[in-house]
Design a protein around this motif. Structure first.
Motif, PDB file in Angstrom:
ATOM      1  N   LEU A 128       0.822  -1.202   0.000  1.00 44.91           N
ATOM      2  CA  LEU A 128       0.000   0.000   0.000  1.00 44.91           C
ATOM      3  C   LEU A 128       0.860   1.257   0.000  1.00 44.91           C
ATOM      4  CD1 LEU A 128      -2.987  -0.620   2.344  1.00 44.91           C
ATOM      5  CD2 LEU A 128      -3.031   0.422   0.080  1.00 44.91           C
ATOM      6  N   ARG A 129       1.961   1.178   0.734  1.00 43.35           N
ATOM      7  CA  ARG A 129       2.852   2.336   0.789  1.00 43.35           C
ATOM      8  C   ARG A 129       3.301   2.715  -0.605  1.00 43.35           C
ATOM      9  NH1 ARG A 129       5.467   2.729   6.280  1.00 43.35           N
ATOM     10  NH2 ARG A 129       6.918   4.225   5.430  1.00 43.35           N
ATOM     11  N   SER A 130       3.704   1.718  -1.394  1.00 45.73           N
ATOM     12  CA  SER A 130       4.236   2.078  -2.705  1.00 45.73           C
ATOM     13  C   SER A 130       3.144   2.608  -3.617  1.00 45.73           C
ATOM     14  CB  SER A 130       5.013   0.918  -3.329  1.00 45.73           C
ATOM     15  OG  SER A 130       4.126  -0.109  -3.631  1.00 45.73           O
ATOM     16  N   SER A 131       1.894   2.091  -3.472  1.00 48.28           N
ATOM     17  CA  SER A 131       0.843   2.649  -4.322  1.00 48.28           C
ATOM     18  C   SER A 131       0.479   4.057  -3.861  1.00 48.28           C
ATOM     19  CB  SER A 131      -0.376   1.720  -4.375  1.00 48.28           C
ATOM     20  OG  SER A 131      -1.157   1.877  -3.230  1.00 48.28           O
ATOM     21  N   MET A 132       0.597   4.310  -2.552  1.00 48.86           N
ATOM     22  CA  MET A 132       0.322   5.660  -2.056  1.00 48.86           C
ATOM     23  C   MET A 132       1.409   6.642  -2.476  1.00 48.86           C
ATOM     24  SD  MET A 132      -2.572   5.864  -0.566  1.00 48.86           S
ATOM     25  CE  MET A 132      -2.498   7.342   0.427  1.00 48.86           C
ATOM     26  N   VAL A 133       2.655   6.157  -2.558  1.00 47.90           N
ATOM     27  CA  VAL A 133       3.737   7.022  -3.022  1.00 47.90           C
ATOM     28  C   VAL A 133       3.395   7.547  -4.422  1.00 47.90           C
ATOM     29  CG1 VAL A 133       6.133   7.009  -3.850  1.00 47.90           C
ATOM     30  CG2 VAL A 133       5.600   6.168  -1.567  1.00 47.90           C
ATOM     31  N   ASP A 134       2.855   6.675  -5.267  1.00 46.93           N
ATOM     32  CA  ASP A 134       2.419   7.109  -6.595  1.00 46.93           C
ATOM     33  C   ASP A 134       1.303   8.144  -6.490  1.00 46.93           C
ATOM     34  OD1 ASP A 134       4.238   5.437  -7.706  1.00 46.93           O
ATOM     35  OD2 ASP A 134       2.811   3.802  -8.061  1.00 46.93           O
ATOM     36  N   ALA A 135       0.371   7.914  -5.548  1.00 44.25           N
ATOM     37  CA  ALA A 135      -0.746   8.850  -5.372  1.00 44.25           C
ATOM     38  C   ALA A 135      -0.235  10.235  -4.946  1.00 44.25           C
ATOM     39  CB  ALA A 135      -1.739   8.311  -4.342  1.00 44.25           C
TER      40      ALA A 135
ATOM     41  N   TYR B 126       6.705  17.092   3.797  1.00 40.74           N
ATOM     42  CA  TYR B 126       6.353  15.694   4.034  1.00 40.74           C
ATOM     43  C   TYR B 126       7.350  15.079   5.007  1.00 40.74           C
ATOM     44  CZ  TYR B 126       5.083  10.911   2.543  1.00 40.74           C
ATOM     45  OH  TYR B 126       4.660   9.615   2.484  1.00 40.74           O
ATOM     46  N   VAL B 127       6.871  14.732   6.186  1.00 41.95           N
ATOM     47  CA  VAL B 127       7.755  14.151   7.208  1.00 41.95           C
ATOM     48  C   VAL B 127       7.762  12.635   7.094  1.00 41.95           C
ATOM     49  CG1 VAL B 127       7.926  13.679   9.683  1.00 41.95           C
ATOM     50  CG2 VAL B 127       7.563  16.014   8.881  1.00 41.95           C
ATOM     51  N   THR B 128       8.928  12.058   7.116  1.00 44.19           N
ATOM     52  CA  THR B 128       9.025  10.602   7.097  1.00 44.19           C
ATOM     53  C   THR B 128      10.301  10.124   7.771  1.00 44.19           C
ATOM     54  OG1 THR B 128       9.089   8.642   5.679  1.00 44.19           O
ATOM     55  CG2 THR B 128      10.029  10.634   4.765  1.00 44.19           C
ATOM     56  N   HIS B 129      10.238   8.876   8.277  1.00 37.17           N
ATOM     57  CA  HIS B 129      11.410   8.167   8.779  1.00 37.17           C
ATOM     58  C   HIS B 129      12.085   7.426   7.643  1.00 37.17           C
ATOM     59  CE1 HIS B 129       9.897   7.916  13.007  1.00 37.17           C
ATOM     60  NE2 HIS B 129      11.187   7.906  13.219  1.00 37.17           N
ATOM     61  N   ASP B 130      11.288   7.237   6.566  1.00 31.10           N
ATOM     62  CA  ASP B 130      11.658   6.253   5.556  1.00 31.10           C
ATOM     63  C   ASP B 130      12.416   6.943   4.430  1.00 31.10           C
ATOM     64  OD1 ASP B 130      11.653   4.584   3.325  1.00 31.10           O
ATOM     65  OD2 ASP B 130       9.779   3.636   3.895  1.00 31.10           O
ATOM     66  N   GLN B 131      13.699   6.665   4.352  1.00 25.38           N
ATOM     67  CA  GLN B 131      14.499   7.404   3.382  1.00 25.38           C
ATOM     68  C   GLN B 131      14.143   7.043   1.942  1.00 25.38           C
ATOM     69  OE1 GLN B 131      18.402   5.956   2.648  1.00 25.38           O
ATOM     70  NE2 GLN B 131      18.450   5.113   4.701  1.00 25.38           N
ATOM     71  N   ALA B 132      13.722   5.798   1.700  1.00 24.64           N
ATOM     72  CA  ALA B 132      13.357   5.421   0.333  1.00 24.64           C
ATOM     73  C   ALA B 132      12.170   6.277  -0.119  1.00 24.64           C
ATOM     74  CB  ALA B 132      13.006   3.943   0.271  1.00 24.64           C
ATOM     75  N   GLU B 133      11.199   6.452   0.803  1.00 25.78           N
ATOM     76  CA  GLU B 133      10.031   7.281   0.525  1.00 25.78           C
ATOM     77  C   GLU B 133      10.462   8.729   0.268  1.00 25.78           C
ATOM     78  OE1 GLU B 133       6.866   5.805   3.178  1.00 25.78           O
ATOM     79  OE2 GLU B 133       6.635   7.951   3.616  1.00 25.78           O
ATOM     80  N   ALA B 134      11.349   9.236   1.093  1.00 27.27           N
ATOM     81  CA  ALA B 134      11.798  10.624   0.955  1.00 27.27           C
ATOM     82  C   ALA B 134      12.507  10.831  -0.386  1.00 27.27           C
ATOM     83  CB  ALA B 134      12.739  11.000   2.101  1.00 27.27           C
ATOM     84  N   LEU B 135      13.393   9.918  -0.736  1.00 24.90           N
ATOM     85  CA  LEU B 135      14.168  10.085  -1.965  1.00 24.90           C
ATOM     86  C   LEU B 135      13.262   9.953  -3.184  1.00 24.90           C
ATOM     87  CD1 LEU B 135      17.432   8.081  -1.085  1.00 24.90           C
ATOM     88  CD2 LEU B 135      17.038  10.532  -0.888  1.00 24.90           C
TER      89      LEU B 135
END
Ligand SMILES: Nc1ncnc2c1ncn2[C@@H]1O[C@H](COP(=O)(O)OP(=O)(O)OP(=O)(O)O)[C@@H](O)[C@H]1O
Ligand SMILES: [Mg+2]
Length: 355
Positions: free
Chosen positions: A172-179, A193-202
């Protein structure tokens, strides 16, 4: 013009500075990710921008307009900021359409207009057809998207997200990243956008601000933060890699010849002088090869397509072999045996400034 400007912004809770004299501009329409370890001040920064918290020192401006300094604060509801937090606080007794319509009703928008705008945002988040579903009949990801739609319907120029995907599973995270990417494109809003997740941030942001202990250590494009971290702390927060000691033998403006454990190679640099330095070596820039830096295999773990291998570099004045010396992390497509002697070819290296 910068949409959001924070100037020497400080927030103290008792003795500790949760945010410590941070200055940062957020350009109109930009997408900035705040990345950093727990407790570094990410949520505090968002709360100050949104107006849920008042600065101890410094200022928050939207364009040229003062939103907050220690004396005066524009209340959150007058700032026109959309906020989505990790806990999405939907009304369980209302259906999807009623939840999304809520901010418009509160502003007395006409009934006919509300239906159109609710439909449009449900379309963006992919929830068309879910209008009359009750919140408890939705999955976590769908609820998250309702919260997103409720934020989008207000048409805010500034949208703040605090770990909006933290409760969701990987898929779900990856589909939301697209959203999120799509929403940024469509709305042109200024997003923090605050995140712990560096993959998401990058993946999401056009700029990543790396935070530690109430300070912003570096704010730059994702590639730059990854390839050229401003200091050892940033290098430790973003990506995998090894930081090893070496000596600069010779230097030009943007490169330098360095000696690492008796082996010479060329490293990128932001300007350095002769002498000892710390050098960042990313796993993808290292390869086991017939020639290169000699090293000994300490450990090897299979991680999907590659083996993650830990290597020991020879100690100066001692032969190669494991010991309390420097280590390298590499990804190897082939299995290697613990204790084996190998050579490592280095295709890229970065001299960490000031380390
Ligand atoms: N209301 C408060 N009262 C006292 N201390 C607080 C308060 N809010 C935050 N802090 C402290 O300020 C620091 C920064 O907190 P903040 O919530 O901004 O961190 P964060 O980067 O969002 O962390 P996480 O990733 O865990 O959410 C922490 O040390 C925290 O304990
Ligand atoms: Mg937080």
């Amino acid at each position: 013009m910068s949409e959001i400007k924070v100037e020497r912004l400080t927030k103290r809770f008792n003795e500790t500075a949760a945010l410590d004299a941070v200055s940062l501009d957020f350009a109109a329409g930009s997408f900035t990710a705040l990345l950093g370890p727990s407790g570094c001040g990410k949520t505090t920064m968002l709360r100050l921008i949104a107006g849920f918290e008042a600065p101890s020192q410094g200022r928050v401006l939207f364009g040229d307009e003062l939103m907050a300094d220690p004396q005066r604060q524009v209340p959150p509801e007058a700032r026109g900021v959309g906020v989505v937090f990790q806990s999405y606080a939907l009304w369980p007794h209302m259906d999807v359409a009623e939840n999304v319509a809520y901010p418009l009703k509160a502003r007395h928008v006409k009934r006919g207009e509300i239906a159109g705008r609710v439909g449009a945002v449900l379309d963006i988040v992919g929830l068309n057809g879910f209008e009359s579903r009750r919140i408890e009949e939705l999955s976590g990801g769908q609820r998250q998207r309702v919260a997103l739609a409720r934020c989008l319907v207000a048409d805010a120029k500034i949208i703040l997200f605090d770990e909006p995907l933290a409760n969701l599973d990987m898929h779900l995270r990856s589909s939301m990243v697209d959203a999120f990417r799509d929403i940024h494109r469509r709305t042109g809003a200024t997003i923090v956008y605050v995140t712990h997740d560096q993959a998401e941030a990058l993946a999401l942001a056009d700029r990543v601000a790396i935070m530690s202990r109430g300070k912003v250590l570096q704010a730059a494009a994702p590639q730059e933060v990854y390839r050229a971290p401003a200091n050892a702390t940033v290098a430790g927060i973003v990506g995998r890699g090894s930081i090893v000691g070496g000596t600069v033998i010779d230097h030009a403006e943007e490169t330098a010849t360095v000696d690492i454990a008796g082996h010479r190679l060329v490293a990128r640099s932001a300007g350095t002088s002769a002498g000892p330095v710390k050098i960042l070596l990313r796993p993808e820039a290292l390869r086991i090869s017939p020639e290169g830096m000699p090293a000994t295999v300490l450990d090897s773990v299979y991680r999907g397509p590659v083996h993650e291998v830990r290597l020991a570099l020879p100690m100066p004045g001692r032969g190669p072999g494991p010991g309390p010396g420097q280590e390298l992390l590499i990804d190897s497509t082939e299995a290697v045996a613990v204790g084996q002697s190998v050579n490592v070819a280095v295709s890229d290296a970065w001299i960490i400034p000031g380390a």
